[in-house]
Scaffold this motif. Structure first.
Motif, mmCIF file in Angstrom:
data_model
loop_
_atom_site.group_PDB
_atom_site.id
_atom_site.type_symbol
_atom_site.label_atom_id
_atom_site.label_comp_id
_atom_site.label_asym_id
_atom_site.label_seq_id
_atom_site.Cartn_x
_atom_site.Cartn_y
_atom_site.Cartn_z
ATOM 1 N N TYR A 13 0.834 -1.200 0.000
ATOM 2 C CA TYR A 13 0.000 0.000 0.000
ATOM 3 C C TYR A 13 0.871 1.253 0.000
ATOM 4 O O TYR A 13 0.650 2.194 -0.766
ATOM 5 C CB TYR A 13 -0.917 -0.015 1.222
ATOM 6 C CG TYR A 13 -1.893 1.123 1.296
ATOM 7 C CD1 TYR A 13 -1.617 2.261 2.043
ATOM 8 C CD2 TYR A 13 -3.098 1.071 0.604
ATOM 9 C CE1 TYR A 13 -2.507 3.310 2.093
ATOM 10 C CE2 TYR A 13 -3.991 2.117 0.656
ATOM 11 C CZ TYR A 13 -3.684 3.240 1.404
ATOM 12 O OH TYR A 13 -4.570 4.286 1.451
ATOM 13 N N GLY A 17 1.307 4.050 -2.993
ATOM 14 C CA GLY A 17 0.980 5.436 -2.684
ATOM 15 C C GLY A 17 2.111 6.373 -3.075
ATOM 16 O O GLY A 17 1.895 7.417 -3.690
ATOM 17 N N ASP A 20 2.327 7.073 -6.649
ATOM 18 C CA ASP A 20 1.332 8.025 -7.133
ATOM 19 C C ASP A 20 1.453 9.378 -6.454
ATOM 20 O O ASP A 20 0.556 10.204 -6.574
ATOM 21 C CB ASP A 20 -0.090 7.479 -6.864
ATOM 22 C CG ASP A 20 -0.358 6.218 -7.657
ATOM 23 O OD1 ASP A 20 -1.193 5.413 -7.214
ATOM 24 O OD2 ASP A 20 0.262 6.054 -8.717
ATOM 25 N N LEU A 22 1.133 10.239 -3.375
ATOM 26 C CA LEU A 22 0.208 10.520 -2.278
ATOM 27 C C LEU A 22 0.584 9.590 -1.138
ATOM 28 O O LEU A 22 0.267 8.404 -1.154
ATOM 29 C CB LEU A 22 -1.244 10.272 -2.707
ATOM 30 C CG LEU A 22 -2.292 10.591 -1.638
ATOM 31 C CD1 LEU A 22 -2.336 12.072 -1.362
ATOM 32 C CD2 LEU A 22 -3.669 10.102 -2.073
ATOM 33 N N ARG A 23 1.291 10.144 -0.133
ATOM 34 C CA ARG A 23 1.723 9.300 0.969
ATOM 35 C C ARG A 23 0.581 9.072 1.947
ATOM 36 O O ARG A 23 -0.485 9.669 1.819
ATOM 37 C CB ARG A 23 2.907 9.966 1.674
ATOM 38 C CG ARG A 23 4.138 9.921 0.821
ATOM 39 C CD ARG A 23 5.033 11.063 1.156
ATOM 40 N NE ARG A 23 5.903 10.718 2.263
ATOM 41 C CZ ARG A 23 6.911 11.498 2.647
ATOM 42 N NH1 ARG A 23 7.137 12.619 2.027
ATOM 43 N NH2 ARG A 23 7.657 11.170 3.654
ATOM 44 N N VAL A 24 0.847 8.243 2.954
ATOM 45 C CA VAL A 24 -0.207 7.820 3.875
ATOM 46 C C VAL A 24 -0.835 9.013 4.593
ATOM 47 O O VAL A 24 -2.046 9.030 4.846
ATOM 48 C CB VAL A 24 0.391 6.819 4.889
ATOM 49 C CG1 VAL A 24 -0.501 6.655 6.068
ATOM 50 C CG2 VAL A 24 0.618 5.501 4.218
ATOM 51 N N ASP A 25 -0.027 10.050 4.902
ATOM 52 C CA ASP A 25 -0.623 11.190 5.591
ATOM 53 C C ASP A 25 -0.993 12.309 4.632
ATOM 54 O O ASP A 25 -1.200 13.440 5.040
ATOM 55 C CB ASP A 25 0.317 11.722 6.674
ATOM 56 C CG ASP A 25 1.705 11.905 6.157
ATOM 57 O OD1 ASP A 25 1.920 11.745 4.942
ATOM 58 O OD2 ASP A 25 2.600 12.204 6.961
ATOM 59 N N GLY A 26 -1.081 12.024 3.337
ATOM 60 C CA GLY A 26 -1.541 13.021 2.386
ATOM 61 C C GLY A 26 -0.440 13.921 1.828
ATOM 62 O O GLY A 26 -0.695 14.772 0.990
ATOM 63 N N GLY A 28 3.012 15.076 -0.316
ATOM 64 C CA GLY A 28 3.665 14.663 -1.550
ATOM 65 C C GLY A 28 5.028 14.086 -1.199
ATOM 66 O O GLY A 28 5.436 14.081 -0.044
ATOM 67 N N GLU A 30 7.927 15.221 -1.627
ATOM 68 C CA GLU A 30 8.974 16.145 -1.187
ATOM 69 C C GLU A 30 8.466 17.107 -0.135
ATOM 70 O O GLU A 30 9.003 18.199 0.027
ATOM 71 C CB GLU A 30 9.523 16.907 -2.396
ATOM 72 C CG GLU A 30 10.228 15.965 -3.355
ATOM 73 C CD GLU A 30 10.912 16.674 -4.492
ATOM 74 O OE1 GLU A 30 10.767 17.897 -4.585
ATOM 75 O OE2 GLU A 30 11.583 15.999 -5.282
ATOM 76 N N ASP A 31 7.426 16.744 0.593
ATOM 77 C CA ASP A 31 6.892 17.620 1.636
ATOM 78 C C ASP A 31 7.417 17.198 2.994
ATOM 79 O O ASP A 31 7.526 16.007 3.281
ATOM 80 C CB ASP A 31 5.352 17.542 1.665
ATOM 81 C CG ASP A 31 4.741 18.255 0.487
ATOM 82 O OD1 ASP A 31 3.606 17.905 0.121
ATOM 83 O OD2 ASP A 31 5.394 19.147 -0.070
ATOM 84 N N TYR A 32 7.664 18.198 3.835
ATOM 85 C CA TYR A 32 8.054 17.926 5.204
ATOM 86 C C TYR A 32 6.823 17.923 6.100
ATOM 87 O O TYR A 32 5.803 18.521 5.779
ATOM 88 C CB TYR A 32 9.015 19.007 5.717
ATOM 89 C CG TYR A 32 10.448 18.706 5.416
ATOM 90 C CD1 TYR A 32 11.027 19.112 4.230
ATOM 91 C CD2 TYR A 32 11.230 18.009 6.325
ATOM 92 C CE1 TYR A 32 12.347 18.834 3.959
ATOM 93 C CE2 TYR A 32 12.549 17.724 6.058
ATOM 94 C CZ TYR A 32 13.100 18.139 4.869
ATOM 95 O OH TYR A 32 14.400 17.859 4.597
ATOM 96 N N HIS A 34 4.947 18.939 9.779
ATOM 97 C CA HIS A 34 4.874 20.181 10.527
ATOM 98 C C HIS A 34 6.078 20.297 11.470
ATOM 99 O O HIS A 34 6.389 19.377 12.203
ATOM 100 C CB HIS A 34 3.560 20.155 11.313
ATOM 101 C CG HIS A 34 3.394 21.287 12.251
ATOM 102 N ND1 HIS A 34 3.114 22.557 11.836
ATOM 103 C CD2 HIS A 34 3.472 21.336 13.581
ATOM 104 C CE1 HIS A 34 3.030 23.331 12.881
ATOM 105 N NE2 HIS A 34 3.241 22.628 13.950
#
Lengths: 291, 293
Positions: A13, A17, A20, A22-26, A28, A30-32, A34
């Motif tokens: 899974y 993800g 595509d 879209l990681r498990v927590d939504g 991308g 290359e996003d960090y 919070h």
């Protein structure tokens, strides 16, 4: 590092993800997560910072001490790193369990930070060949939720920005020996120039793509990672590959390019937050550890 | 590509219901419950100089002469009939050890699972040797508590078609005290995903299975890629669950659904930002109050 168990179906899974974007927590690829940064949290250090990245929490304290410079570079000071993986983070670190990870982290930090291109070591010199400032950087891992290198490097940069080294005057006494006098004013101090201090970006290879700021579950699905330290201009100062799997040269090139892009974009928001905190001064809301 | 850095702020939990200090029966460790010596002391209490004192933080429960304190944050204490989601940690002779967030690992006996093909027969030596083919270390299962051993360990069973090995999806680990006890813990949410709210705090989110696969009872795990729209729904639900648990809201299908609807105006990855979390949880609590009142 703390490990979690992931079942085969969960791995599939996560892999699909990431493919595509879209990681498990939504997020991308290359996003960090919070991030929260606070400096000046430990009162008896010369500089300190606490960084929370998702659930990873790292505390850095810097103490400045006068020491003898290294023989090969008599007009430069130096940094000493020590990483303590506390048992607070995970029971695996109890006793001597965290030593291996701690030494691995410290060795990487030496490579990344302890050179004249990252930190202005000449400004740490007091008397060439005799006295210099030694900055003892202590890193404490409070909570471990993946992506330790990035959090530690951001915390070190913030702590170096926050470090206030007292000004010293050299005077010669009667016998001709040198005497060092610290100025009486506690606010008379020197700040370090942290413009060129790099930030570390960890890229984990999962399937055919790479992700930045991997959680522990994503780490369990990856076989190899690349650690890149990038300055604010986008220059790569150090690269290291960790993990048991193999990376082919094309993926290393792709990951380095992505790392440069991501790393370059980390510096501006970080300096903004640090300047903002500096301007707040006394009005800053001290959160500390109970927030 | 976005980086969200900021200075920390003191978090406050959003609560529309009665404030904590108004309730008389909440205690913290060290609080004196009563000085009357006529009571029997139950779990969570101790006697200190003839006074009954609480040893955990929770609410006081009194049954005739027995006083005990039920802690608010605790490991899962299972009872017969609870639905749990667990992870296999060990494969032993004739049984599996399952981690269910309790004090001891739970036990899943080989005789308590359905054999492939649905046959009802005595477990032979070959079944023992091929246990790993069915459930390995790291696999997730949904099961029901059959009984409780004398030392407190739970004995699970999956002797129903709705229990068994879990396939593709996302596991969220929360506190067991936040899961509301209901008639059924398996829900097919109208937003397009399904959820199993395990009593032990482990919540499993997975794409709603199609019509054709329901006979296997969890033996065949499909490794087909899940569609992007389903993935978004599952990610959004996961972030909503984390937001609700950060503000200590009781979790059941209605609260999760209201939270999902309140979060639709934000992007999935923004839900975990503190101010967005507060906003969403406030809206959810308002909707829940309206529904009750």
């Amino acid at each position: 590092m703390a490990t979690v168990q992931v079942s085969e179906a969960e791995k599939v899974y996560i892999l699909h993800g990431i493919r595509d974007d879209l990681r498990v927590d939504g997020r991308g690829c290359e996003d960090y997560r919070h991030m929260e940064i606070e400096t000046d949290v430990v009162s008896n250090t010369d500089g300190s910072a606490k960084v929370t990245l998702g659930h990873t929490a790292v505390l850095v304290g810097i103490k400045a001490d006068i020491g003898k410079p290294r023989p090969l570079v008599p007009n430069e000071g130096y940094l000493e790193f020590f990483v303590d993986c506390s048992a607070n983070a995970t029971p695996e670190f109890e006793g001597r369990g965290g030593e291996e990870l701690g030494t691995e982290l410290s060795n990487t930090l030496y490579k990344v930070f302890n050179n004249k291109h990252s930190v202005d070591l000449k400004s740490l010199c007091i008397c060439p060949g005799e006295h210099c400032w030694v900055l003892y950087v202590d890193v404490l891992l409070l909570q471990c939720d993946g992506n330790l290198y990035d959090a530690i490097s951001i915390a070190i940069k913030a702590a170096l920005f926050n470090t206030k080294i007292p000004r010293v005057r050299i005077s010669t006494d009667e016998e001709g020996g040198k005497e060092i006098e610290l100025s009486d004013d506690p606010y008379d101090c020197m700040r370090l120039n942290v413009e060129n201090v790099p930030c570390i970006v960890t890229l984990c290879k999962v399937g055919h793509r790479h992700v930045v700021d991997a959680t522990l579950q994503e780490k369990a699905c990856s076989v190899a990672s690349l650690i890149i330290s990038v300055t604010h201009k986008g220059t790569v100062t150090c690269t290291r590959k960790v993990g048991g799997g193999s990376l082919d040269s094309e993926s290393i090139f792709e990951m380095t390019e992505a790392g440069k892009r991501v790393g370059k974009a980390l510096h501006a928001p970080l300096m903004n937050v640090l300047q903002q905190e500096e301007h707040l001064g006394k009005k800053k809301q001290k959160v500390g550890f109970l927030g | 590509m976005a980086v969200d850095m900021r200075l920390p702020t003191i978090r406050k939990t959003v609560s529309l219901s009665v404030a904590a200090f108004d309730r008389k029966d909440l205690v913290v460790p060290g609080d004196v419950i009563t000085s009357d010596t006529g009571f029997m002391r139950g779990h969570g209490t101790y006697v200190d100089e003839d006074k009954l004192t609480a040893s955990v933080a929770g609410e006081v429960q009194r049954v005739d002469k027995l006083i005990c304190v039920r802690p608010l944050k605790t490991r899962f204490n299972g009872e017969v009939g609870d639905v749990v989601v667990g992870r296999i940690t060990e494969v032993q002779q004739k049984r599996w050890k399952v981690e269910t967030n309790s004090r001891l690992d739970s036990v899943l006996l080989l005789s308590s699972v359905n054999l492939p093909g649905g046959e009802l027969r005595r477990r032979s030596a070959e079944d023992e040797l091929t246990m790993r083919e069915y459930l390995q270390e790291g696999d997730l299962i949904s099961a029901e508590v059959q009984s409780v051993f004398s030392d407190g360990a739970l004995s699970l069973h999956t002797r129903s078609l709705k229990y068994g090995k879990l396939g593709q999806g996302v596991l969220v680990q929360l506190s067991p005290s936040l899961i509301k006890r209901q008639k059924t813990h398996f829900h097919n949410l109208p937003c397009g995903a399904s959820i199993i709210l395990g009593n032990n705090g482990f919540v499993w989110l997975y794409p709603t299975p199609g019509q054709q696969e329901e006979e296997a009872g969890g033996f065949y795990t499909s490794l087909e890629p899940v569609s992007l729209s389903d993935r978004e729904v599952i990610s959004r639900l996961r972030n909503c669950l984390l937001a609700l648990s950060a503000h200590k809201v009781l979790l059941y299908d209605t609260s999760v659904l209201y939270c999902y609807e309140s979060s639709l105006q934000h992007q999935v990855k923004d839900i975990l930002k503190p101010e967005v979390m507060e906003e969403i949880v406030l809206l959810t609590q308002q909707k829940l109050l309206e529904q009750e009142g």
